[in-house]
Design a protein around this motif. Structure first.
Motif: not given
Ligand SMILES: *Cc1c(COP(=O)(O)O)cnc(C)c1O
Length: 346
Positions: A200-204, A211-213, A222-226
């Motif tokens: 997620t940090e790299r994607a940002r 977020q990463v899907l 799903e993503t990291g939290a949803a």
């Protein structure tokens, strides 16, 4: 809006999500697998052995649920029984002592009733974070479960997750790496979050993604939290329940409400190709979870290509479903599914 005194429900609701804790928490230790009754105590540091199992071997699971203040002033928990069952399932799968459902339910009520004056008015709510950790003091217990544990629940008065008014999200689609280890897909555990963090940090940093899907091998999970929902004026499509992802209570609730609104609900696998054609074909996509409720997705980044979802704004069906769920949580419309329960002053 005028500033209010610090510490008032309205003022704390303006702090960033999760940064302010309510005054009281519930603690409930277990020794040899047997839990003592939940106790309400002032929120403060925990005392743990530096050899505690959780600090070395990651034996920790958690939950996230909310209590809402209705327009009638009554504070109600939303789908507490579902969250209780999921925490028990996470505990079982992480080989932690499993608290009784009745004890967990009582502990959740206790933490809300002990902080009743800190439950903000809508659009705020009281976010509850039950945590269960292995506390057995033995650094040699790498390959054995902790028989001692601590269940605790902290509460956080929160405002609207999207204080900016629901900016559409930008998702990087990860087609190789999984979100987590396959046997941990259904466990709500910090271990899964730390697994997804580097990605997620790299994607940002590289793509400005929120977020990463995760779609390993083209299987959209799903993503990291949803959880991910695809929506249009006719239907809602989401992945069918399997072991690879966390079965959200919000996902379940929104599917029921979608059917109530006359939409066709399809629970099945979604391929990356279908996701891309859905987005290009004018459909909506949104992320479902307790904290954000339902957040519209505006852009997908797939293999370096930017794909707008519909016209890139939060879609009308997403908005309608979100408002419908919030109205039930706030007791503005009848709770036809028996999802809410009032919390008595303790
Ligand atoms: C908590 C969580 C969700 C959302 O679950 P809700 O019950 O809707 O809050 C989805 N995915 C993951 C990985 C989660 O940890």
């Amino acid at each position: 809006m005028t500033a209010e005194a610090a510490g008032s429900p309205a003022a704390t609701a303006l702090a960033p999500f999760g940064t302010v804790l309510a005054g009281m928490m519930v603690v409930c230790p277990a020794e040899g697998g047997v839990f003592s009754p939940p106790r309400l105590v002032p929120t403060g540091p925990l005392e743990l052995s530096p050899a505690a199992h959780v600090l070395h071997y990651g034996s920790a699971v958690f939950e996230g649920l909310k209590a809402h203040r209705g327009h009638d002033g009554v504070v109600r928990l939303f789908r507490a029984a579902r969250h209780v069952e999921r925490l028990r399932q996470s505990a079982t799968m992480a080989c932690l002592p499993v608290p009784d459902a009745a004890l967990l339910h009582q502990a959740v009520h206790r933490v809300v009733s002990g902080n009743l004056d800190e439950v903000p008015r809508a659009p705020g709510s009281l976010y509850l974070r039950p945590v269960l950790i292995g506390t057995e003091p033995n650094v040699g217990a790498a390959a054995s479960p902790s028989r001692d544990a601590l269940l605790y629940i902290v509460a956080s008065p929160v405002g609207d997750y999207f204080s900016g008014g629901g900016r559409p999200l930008r998702l990087l689609v990860e087609t190789t790496l999984p979100r987590t280890a396959p046997q941990f897909g259904q466990v709500k555990a910090g271990a899964n979050y730390v697994t997804a963090l580097g990605v997620t940090e790299r994607a940002r940093a590289d793509h400005g993604a929120d977020q990463v899907l995760f779609a390993p091998g083209g299987d959209v999970q799903e993503t990291g939290a949803a959880n991910l929902l695809l929506l249009d004026e006719q239907r809602v499509v989401t992945k069918a329940l399997d072991g690879s992802f966390l079965h959200g209570v919000t996902r379940d609730s929104l599917l029921v409400l979608a059917a109530d609104l006359g939409l066709v609900v399809e629970e099945r696998d979604i391929s990356l190709d279908e996701l891309v054609s859905w987005a290009r074909g004018g459909g909506e996509a949104a992320l479902a979870g307790t904290a954000a409720v339902l957040a519209g997705v505006g852009t997908l980044v797939v293999d370096g290509d930017e794909i707008l979802v519909g016209d890139g704004t939060v879609g009308p069906v997403t908005g309608r479903l979100r408002e419908q769920l919030l109205a039930i949580q706030r007791a503005e419309v009848p709770d036809r599914h028996g999802w809410t329960e009032p919390v008595a002053r303790g």
